[in-house]
Design an enzyme around this catalytic site. Sequence first.
Site, PDB file in Angstrom:
ATOM      1  N   ASN A   1     -28.768  42.386  64.623  1.00 23.96           N
ATOM      2  CA  ASN A   1     -27.893  41.610  63.742  1.00 23.96           C
ATOM      3  C   ASN A   1     -26.453  41.678  64.289  1.00 23.96           C
ATOM      4  O   ASN A   1     -25.801  42.719  64.211  1.00 23.96           O
ATOM      5  CB  ASN A   1     -27.983  42.223  62.334  1.00 23.96           C
TER       6      ASN A   1
ATOM      7  N   GLY B   1     -23.691  40.548  63.219  1.00 22.50           N
ATOM      8  CA  GLY B   1     -22.681  40.822  62.186  1.00 22.50           C
ATOM      9  C   GLY B   1     -22.540  42.315  61.961  1.00 22.50           C
ATOM     10  O   GLY B   1     -21.434  42.865  61.913  1.00 22.50           O
ATOM     11  N   LYS B   2     -23.676  42.978  61.855  1.00 18.37           N
ATOM     12  CA  LYS B   2     -23.685  44.446  61.723  1.00 18.37           C
ATOM     13  C   LYS B   2     -23.039  45.083  62.941  1.00 18.37           C
ATOM     14  O   LYS B   2     -22.217  45.990  62.821  1.00 18.37           O
ATOM     15  CB  LYS B   2     -25.133  44.946  61.730  1.00 18.37           C
TER      16      LYS B   2
ATOM     17  N   GLU C   1     -40.151  46.916  61.436  1.00 16.67           N
ATOM     18  CA  GLU C   1     -39.682  47.404  60.142  1.00 16.67           C
ATOM     19  C   GLU C   1     -40.867  47.613  59.228  1.00 16.67           C
ATOM     20  O   GLU C   1     -41.536  46.654  58.856  1.00 16.67           O
ATOM     21  CB  GLU C   1     -38.681  46.423  59.531  1.00 16.67           C
TER      22      GLU C   1
ATOM     23  N   ASP D   1     -30.469  50.675  57.985  1.00 16.74           N
ATOM     24  CA  ASP D   1     -31.185  49.764  57.121  1.00 16.74           C
ATOM     25  C   ASP D   1     -30.321  49.589  55.877  1.00 16.74           C
ATOM     26  O   ASP D   1     -29.817  50.570  55.327  1.00 16.74           O
ATOM     27  CB  ASP D   1     -32.574  50.308  56.759  1.00 16.74           C
TER      28      ASP D   1
ATOM     29  N   GLY E   1     -25.363  37.283  56.192  1.00 14.01           N
ATOM     30  CA  GLY E   1     -26.282  37.568  55.089  1.00 14.01           C
ATOM     31  C   GLY E   1     -25.727  37.156  53.726  1.00 14.01           C
ATOM     32  O   GLY E   1     -25.260  36.023  53.543  1.00 14.01           O
TER      33      GLY E   1
ATOM     34  N   LYS F   1     -13.379  43.817  55.255  1.00 12.73           N
ATOM     35  CA  LYS F   1     -14.712  44.224  54.774  1.00 12.73           C
ATOM     36  C   LYS F   1     -14.938  45.699  55.106  1.00 12.73           C
ATOM     37  O   LYS F   1     -15.494  46.449  54.308  1.00 12.73           O
ATOM     38  CB  LYS F   1     -15.799  43.339  55.405  1.00 12.73           C
TER      39      LYS F   1
ATOM     40  N   HIS G   1     -20.298  49.195  52.210  1.00 16.80           N
ATOM     41  CA  HIS G   1     -21.360  50.197  52.284  1.00 16.80           C
ATOM     42  C   HIS G   1     -21.547  50.682  53.727  1.00 16.80           C
ATOM     43  O   HIS G   1     -21.611  51.871  53.993  1.00 16.80           O
ATOM     44  CB  HIS G   1     -22.654  49.566  51.756  1.00 16.80           C
TER      45      HIS G   1
HETATM   46  P1  ITT Z   1     -31.445  45.009  62.124  1.00 11.11           P
HETATM   47  O1  ITT Z   1     -32.628  45.558  61.354  1.00 11.11           O
HETATM   48  O2  ITT Z   1     -31.779  44.488  63.474  1.00 11.11           O
HETATM   49  O3  ITT Z   1     -30.282  45.970  62.152  1.00 11.11           O
HETATM   50  P2  ITT Z   1     -31.325  43.164  59.878  1.00 11.11           P
HETATM   51  O4  ITT Z   1     -30.448  41.994  59.545  1.00 11.11           O
HETATM   52  O5  ITT Z   1     -32.808  42.954  59.809  1.00 11.11           O
HETATM   53  O6  ITT Z   1     -30.885  43.724  61.312  1.00 11.11           O
HETATM   54  P3  ITT Z   1     -31.569  44.987  57.652  1.00 11.11           P
HETATM   55  O7  ITT Z   1     -33.025  45.171  57.775  1.00 11.11           O
HETATM   56  O8  ITT Z   1     -30.745  46.173  57.320  1.00 11.11           O
HETATM   57  O9  ITT Z   1     -30.913  44.357  58.967  1.00 11.11           O
HETATM   58  O10 ITT Z   1     -31.397  43.778  56.686  1.00 11.11           O
HETATM   59  C1  ITT Z   1     -30.779  43.804  55.559  1.00 11.11           C
HETATM   60  C2  ITT Z   1     -30.460  42.397  55.101  1.00 11.11           C
HETATM   61  O11 ITT Z   1     -29.642  42.608  53.965  1.00 11.11           O
HETATM   62  C3  ITT Z   1     -29.644  41.600  56.098  1.00 11.11           C
HETATM   63  O12 ITT Z   1     -30.403  40.736  56.873  1.00 11.11           O
HETATM   64  C4  ITT Z   1     -28.715  40.834  55.160  1.00 11.11           C
HETATM   65  O13 ITT Z   1     -29.341  39.663  54.715  1.00 11.11           O
HETATM   66  C5  ITT Z   1     -28.538  41.794  54.005  1.00 11.11           C
HETATM   67  N1  ITT Z   1     -27.340  42.611  54.226  1.00 11.11           N
HETATM   68  C6  ITT Z   1     -27.264  43.906  54.611  1.00 11.11           C
HETATM   69  N2  ITT Z   1     -26.002  44.308  54.767  1.00 11.11           N
HETATM   70  C7  ITT Z   1     -25.259  43.234  54.474  1.00 11.11           C
HETATM   71  C8  ITT Z   1     -23.880  42.974  54.471  1.00 11.11           C
HETATM   72  O14 ITT Z   1     -22.997  43.890  54.843  1.00 11.11           O
HETATM   73  N3  ITT Z   1     -23.476  41.769  54.123  1.00 11.11           N
HETATM   74  C9  ITT Z   1     -24.343  40.814  53.764  1.00 11.11           C
HETATM   75  N4  ITT Z   1     -25.658  40.941  53.760  1.00 11.11           N
HETATM   76  C10 ITT Z   1     -26.116  42.155  54.116  1.00 11.11           C
END
Ligand code: ITT
Length: 202
Positions: A17, A19-20, A44, A73, A151, A174, A179
């Site tokens: 991701n 953005g993360k 996952e 996660d 997201g 942000k 979190h």
């Molecule tokens: P990775 O597992 O590859 O790190 P992912 O997007 O699948 O990427 P997650 O399983 O942690 O990551 O997914 C959590 C989802 O929750 C993510 O796709 C977003 O839609 C939402 N999410 C988590 N953190 C968020 C944030 O800071 N802002 C907005 N949406 C978020």
Amino acid sequence: MSRSGGRSLRFVVVTRNPGKAREFEKIFSECGLRFRVEPMETPEIQSEDLREVAEKSALYAYDVLREPVMVEDAGLFIEALNGFPGPFSSYVYKTIGVEGILKLMRGVEDRRARFISVIAFYSPITEPVKFFTGEVEGYISEEVRGSKGFGFDPIFVPAEGDGRTFGEMEVEEKNKLSHRARAARKFAEWISGIREVTPPYE
Ligand code: ITT
């Protein structure tokens, strides 16, 4: 591998991701940590426990990369929906998206929600898996606002903010409230104290 004079342990941030990745990169660079981002897919597992999902992903990533790894996660937990989508946030985002959540929340007065982040870190010199968590409370907006972040950011208004959604904030803003930033700072503080030793792993 040579002794690296008391430098902190180098690690890999495993996420697909972007953005993360951007949010982690900002915080870890500010803390002077040594890391790289690996956009590797980890299977996952379906679990209602973010910790369990993160732990399994971290161990999988270590098996493949053989370097210290951190995996996060995260999920959005909406009070009026009994914590939905929670650990299923990724799937729910891909299927019904932000519009789907707004639809479920139509006419709902209690709009309280929280994001939770769980970081799992694994390296053989610090085992077992270490966990770092962060939370931010807020509420679900009435409409989509902002195009920054990723997201569910455009529908989440942090309670400690000024009324804007995360989608209306720059990554620096942000990172003051989120979190992920809270979990990341706890992790950064901990790993800053872990020195690289020789040889740390095969
Ligand atoms: P990775 O597992 O590859 O790190 P992912 O997007 O699948 O990427 P997650 O399983 O942690 O990551 O997914 C959590 C989802 O929750 C993510 O796709 C977003 O839609 C939402 N999410 C988590 N953190 C968020 C944030 O800071 N802002 C907005 N949406 C978020």
